[in-house]
Scaffold this active site. Structure first.
Site, PDB file in Angstrom:
ATOM      1  CG  PHE A 168      13.871  84.521  35.372  1.00  0.00           C
ATOM      2  CD1 PHE A 168      13.817  83.506  36.313  1.00  0.00           C
ATOM      3  CD2 PHE A 168      15.094  84.835  34.807  1.00  0.00           C
ATOM      4  CE1 PHE A 168      14.961  82.809  36.680  1.00  0.00           C
ATOM      5  CE2 PHE A 168      16.251  84.139  35.168  1.00  0.00           C
ATOM      6  CZ  PHE A 168      16.175  83.123  36.100  1.00  0.00           C
ATOM      7  CG  ASP A 217      11.137  83.592  29.379  1.00  0.00           C
ATOM      8  OD1 ASP A 217      11.236  82.364  29.166  1.00  0.00           O
ATOM      9  OD2 ASP A 217      11.981  84.237  30.032  1.00  0.00           O
ATOM     10  CE1 TYR A 251      18.440  76.663  32.251  1.00  0.00           C
ATOM     11  CE2 TYR A 251      19.441  77.393  30.185  1.00  0.00           C
ATOM     12  CZ  TYR A 251      18.831  77.685  31.394  1.00  0.00           C
ATOM     13  OH  TYR A 251      18.617  78.993  31.734  1.00  0.00           O
ATOM     14  CE  LYS A 252      15.165  77.475  33.580  1.00  0.00           C
ATOM     15  NZ  LYS A 252      14.648  78.842  33.545  1.00  0.00           N
ATOM     16  NE  ARG A 299      12.006  76.666  41.325  1.00  0.00           N
ATOM     17  CZ  ARG A 299      12.565  77.181  40.222  1.00  0.00           C
ATOM     18  NH1 ARG A 299      11.936  78.104  39.522  1.00  0.00           N
ATOM     19  NH2 ARG A 299      13.756  76.784  39.829  1.00  0.00           N
TER      20      ARG A 299
HETATM   21  C1  LIG Z   1      15.606  79.960  33.543  1.00  0.00           C
HETATM   22  C2  LIG Z   1      15.035  81.212  33.044  1.00  0.00           C
HETATM   23  C3  LIG Z   1      15.783  82.094  32.260  1.00  0.00           C
HETATM   24  C4  LIG Z   1      17.251  81.854  32.020  1.00  0.00           C
HETATM   25  O1  LIG Z   1      17.817  82.725  31.082  1.00  0.00           O
HETATM   26  P1  LIG Z   1      19.236  82.386  30.442  1.00  0.00           P
HETATM   27  O2  LIG Z   1      19.628  83.625  29.763  1.00  0.00           O
HETATM   28  O3  LIG Z   1      19.046  81.233  29.494  1.00  0.00           O
HETATM   29  O4  LIG Z   1      20.162  82.013  31.559  1.00  0.00           O
HETATM   30  C5  LIG Z   1      15.143  83.199  31.724  1.00  0.00           C
HETATM   31  N1  LIG Z   1      13.825  83.432  31.953  1.00  0.00           N
HETATM   32  C6  LIG Z   1      13.086  82.606  32.730  1.00  0.00           C
HETATM   33  C7  LIG Z   1      11.632  82.885  32.948  1.00  0.00           C
HETATM   34  C8  LIG Z   1      13.670  81.486  33.311  1.00  0.00           C
HETATM   35  O5  LIG Z   1      12.956  80.700  34.103  1.00  0.00           O
END
Ligand SMILES: *Cc1c(COP(=O)(O)O)cnc(C)c1O
Length: 413
Positions: free
Chosen positions: A126, A198, A223-224, A372
């Site tokens: 990500f 992560d 939040y997911k 997705r």
């Molecule tokens: C959704 C997501 C994030 C989001 O990071 P924030 O700093 O909380 O906005 C980070 N890493 C991954 C792998 C994600 O899917």
């Protein structure tokens, strides 16, 4: 229709999680397959926010820090999340965002491995995860920190004696491929490196065992799949064995060993509390706390079982539909090897996604051309999957995705 070849009604009837759907506010006629971006709203979270604003903030005001234990909320919520990711109490706190927490964890790792400079990660991690390393690289200079990017399959062999840490996301946000964290952790430790994970697409939907896998640091969001609400605070895990030696560089009063002495000299807490920085977002964190109550009614293993079944059924339904075969699945074929999502490559993925949304079926689009679907076992049913595939079949058959109204791009995808 063809869907009849799989008895979706029977699958719902024997689903032990089916009764949890009513815990969530259900917008009329909407089928929501985007819980991997923003989970649906648990009714209890909305109630809690109302209570926290009216009674605690409105009436009890500042006394609530003690009276309603606001001050302990980051640890309390952290430990509750810890229970879902195999972390014993005292190793997880709720705070900030994944990005900010990664900064703290990466900088801590660099200090725990003096003389080493390399952070190993994957090209398709990500982006924010990679950006945080690039930021440290720019701040400290490449002679102190540099990012090495490889393919997922090359991760273990890319770890060498110069490696500070391997930074991996358990479930790839595009493909849904799941990595073997235990194995990577062992490879990292063999080379004297640390393992940072992560859990954005794992928490609340996959069986994670941070303590058993010997993970060093982990981050994730709420939040997911945890349904904590838009922009809800994230979490950070630091294994007990590192808590004495670690020093994260965002010296804030909430991470001080005794912030309320108001001493001019920073003294880090000798515990997970050190990962806190500033005043916690109480209203948002209360929503997370309430959302976690839904998890008290089931187990991660029941959730995982249903999740695997859902992705399998969805693929079977698609295979039965000739027009849908144009969508090329880029997720692993074996349910064990993927998270709770399925992604499909198609040139007109954006248009398909917009056409689905127009029909009240919410999925999402990821650049450059992926459609997705996220499956949330707490509120999605098997019959919904049948409805989604039959709508998708019509969209594909009619080439509805070519309509001009479905070509407009939005700021958020
Ligand atoms: C959704 C997501 C994030 C989001 O990071 P924030 O700093 O909380 O906005 C980070 N890493 C991954 C792998 C994600 O899917």
């Amino acid at each position: 229709m063809m869907m009849k070849s799989i008895d979706l009604k029977a699958l719902d009837a024997e689903d032990t999680l089916n009764s949890l759907k009513k815990e969530f506010y259900q917008p009329d006629g909407v089928i929501y397959l985007d819980g991997n971006s923003l989970g649906m709203m648990p009714r209890i979270a909305a109630q809690r926010v109302q209570e926290v604003t009216r009674q605690q903030w409105g009436h009890d005001l500042i006394t609530s820090w003690n009276k309603h234990q606001w001050i302990d909320l980051p640890q309390k919520v952290g430990d509750r999340i810890g229970g879902l990711i195999g972390a014993a109490p005292g190793q997880t706190v709720c705070c900030d965002s994944i990005s900010v927490n990664l900064f703290k964890v990466l900088a801590s790792a660099l200090r725990l491995r003096p003389g080493k400079t390399k952070i190993v990660s994957t090209e398709d991690n990500f982006p924010t995860d990679l950006y945080m390393v690039q930021g440290l690289e720019a701040l400290l200079g490449e002679s102190q920190c540099h990012l090495k990017l490889v393919n997922e399959a090359e991760l273990a062999q890319a770890i060498d004696e110069q490696t500070v840490a391997v930074l991996v996301t358990e479930v790839n946000f595009r493909t849904g491929r799941r990595l073997d964290i235990e194995e990577l952790c062992a490879a990292a430790h063999n080379a004297g490196a640390l393992c940072i994970v992560d859990l954005a697409h794992s928490t609340g939907v996959l069986p994670v065992a941070l303590d058993n896998w010997q993970v060093d640091f982990a981050v994730g969001c709420t939040y997911k799949y945890l349904n904590g609400g838009p922009g809800a605070p994230a979490f950070v895990y630091a294994a007990k064995r590192h808590q004495h030696a670690m020093q994260q560089p965002l010296y804030g009063w909430m991470g001080h060993s005794n912030g309320f002495t108001f001493s001019p000299q920073y003294q880090p807490a000798d515990s997970i509390q050190q990962m806190l920085v500033g005043t916690p977002a109480i209203i948002a964190m209360s929503a997370v706390d309430a959302a976690l109550d839904v998890y008290d009614k089931t187990s991660i293993s029941a959730i995982r079982q249903k999740s695997m079944k859902m992705t399998e059924v969805f693929l079977k339904l698609l295979a039965l539909s000739a027009p849908c075969r144009e969508l090329r699945c880029i997720s692993p074929q074996a349910a064990e090897e993927r998270g709770s999502q399925l992604s499909f490559e198609f040139d007109h993925a954006w248009g398909v996604c917009q056409a689905l949304i127009k029909s009240d079926i919410i999925a999402d689009f990821r650049a450059p051309c992926y459609l997705r679907f996220g499956f949330s076992p707490l509120y999605n049913s098997f019959q919904q999957l049948g409805e989604v595939v039959s709508e998708l079949e019509q969209i594909m058959h009619e080439k509805r995705y070519l309509k001009p109204e479905f070509q407009t791009r939005h700021k958020v995808t």
